[in-house]
Motif scaffolding. Structure first.
Motif, PDB file in Angstrom:
ATOM      1  N   THR A 107       0.842  -1.196   0.000  1.00 57.40           N
ATOM      2  CA  THR A 107       0.000   0.000   0.000  1.00 57.40           C
ATOM      3  C   THR A 107       0.876   1.244   0.000  1.00 57.40           C
ATOM      4  OG1 THR A 107      -0.154   0.482   2.379  1.00 57.40           O
ATOM      5  CG2 THR A 107      -1.537  -1.320   1.536  1.00 57.40           C
ATOM      6  N   MET A 114      -5.317   2.267   3.220  1.00 54.31           N
ATOM      7  CA  MET A 114      -3.957   1.715   3.278  1.00 54.31           C
ATOM      8  C   MET A 114      -3.720   1.019   4.613  1.00 54.31           C
ATOM      9  SD  MET A 114      -1.949   4.941   1.511  1.00 54.31           S
ATOM     10  CE  MET A 114      -2.906   6.198   2.374  1.00 54.31           C
ATOM     11  N   ASN A 118      -2.997  -3.123   5.217  1.00 57.64           N
ATOM     12  CA  ASN A 118      -1.823  -3.556   5.988  1.00 57.64           C
ATOM     13  C   ASN A 118      -2.257  -4.270   7.266  1.00 57.64           C
ATOM     14  OD1 ASN A 118      -0.209  -0.596   4.910  1.00 57.64           O
ATOM     15  ND2 ASN A 118       0.547  -2.635   4.437  1.00 57.64           N
TER      16      ASN A 118
END
Length: 262
Positions: A107, A114, A118
């Motif tokens: 990302t 993002m 993650n």
């Protein structure tokens, strides 16, 4: 005659005497822009090779989406997190394949979507990558990308290159200007054949069709039918994964080895 030797203190203190690699004024000057560009490539490349990252699944989306935000924000965040987890479990990020890892979540490293992607990888113990960018208003990395794979770039171009060069697939959640920029960058690379075939999936068809009139581009002759088929849509994390598989995503199928051996 005066035989006293002059002091060399001024010579030693002169900027020209500094070792080039230690001279920040020199390294940050205009003439070294190309070198700085190369360094941003090499530093991230070294770490990715050490971790055996052979390929990635890139996830884009808005930094403004919040887990407890308004409207559909919680749904988008939750599905991005769920996708990060299932893609890491099924794609090869957890597979020890001769020291290589495939389909590692990558990302832009910041908050919002993002962070969610993650975080999904983090939830299942998988490594994931954060390609951060230095902005006038400082961007901080989210806490869920793997520390050794959390990078910071000055140049958008080099950041984009690292995002694209290992990508096996692109998944784009709702976003704004930055997300659109990154989406069309990859679409252009695919359209022109500058990138190898890779599936591109946009999450939440209603959002994307309200923002981009893809069919209008086709109707006005601005893209071809094959260009239009570069874009796929999905409504859930599971749907995203299946769409990637249906459109050619290659996955690592070896059994995961015990955690102690990873």
């Amino acid at each position: 005659m005066n035989d006293d030797k002059p002091s060399n203190a001024a010579n030693i203190a002169s900027p020209s005497y500094r070792l080039a690699a230690m001279d920040q004024d020199f390294l940050l000057g205009d003439s070294m822009r190309g070198v700085r560009f190369m360094l941003e490539y090499a530093k991230a490349e070294d770490s990715l090779r050490i971790w055996g990252v052979r390929s990635t699944i890139v996830v884009f989306g808005s930094a403004r989406v919040r887990e407890n935000g308004p409207g559909k924000h919680p749904f988008w965040y939750g599905q991005a997190r769920a996708f990060g987890a299932l893609a890491s479990q099924r794609g090869g990020a957890l597979t020890d394949n001769g020291g290589k890892r495939d389909n590692v979540i990558a990302t832009g490293g910041g908050p919002g979507i993002m962070e969610a992607a993650n975080r999904g990888a983090f939830d299942v113990g998988a490594p994931s990558i954060g390609f951060n960018i230095t902005l006038p208003h400082e961007q901080e990395p989210n806490a869920y990308s793997t520390p050794d794979l959390t990078f910071r770039f000055h140049y958008f171009a080099m950041r984009k290159m690292h995002l694209a060069m290992r990508a096996n697939a692109l998944v784009v959640f709702p976003g704004g200007f930055g997300t659109l920029d990154e989406l069309f960058e990859l679409l252009t690379l695919r359209q022109t054949g500058k990138a190898p075939p890779l599936p591109i999936v946009l999450f939440d068809r209603a959002y994307w069709q309200s923002v981009i009139k893809f069919d209008a581009l086709l109707e006005h002759g601005m893209v071809s039918e094959s260009d239009r088929r570069l874009v796929n849509f999905a409504e859930t994390a599971e749907d995203v994964w299946q769409t990637l598989i249906d459109n050619g995503l290659i996955v690592q199928t070896l059994e995961r080895k015990p955690d102690a051996e990873l």
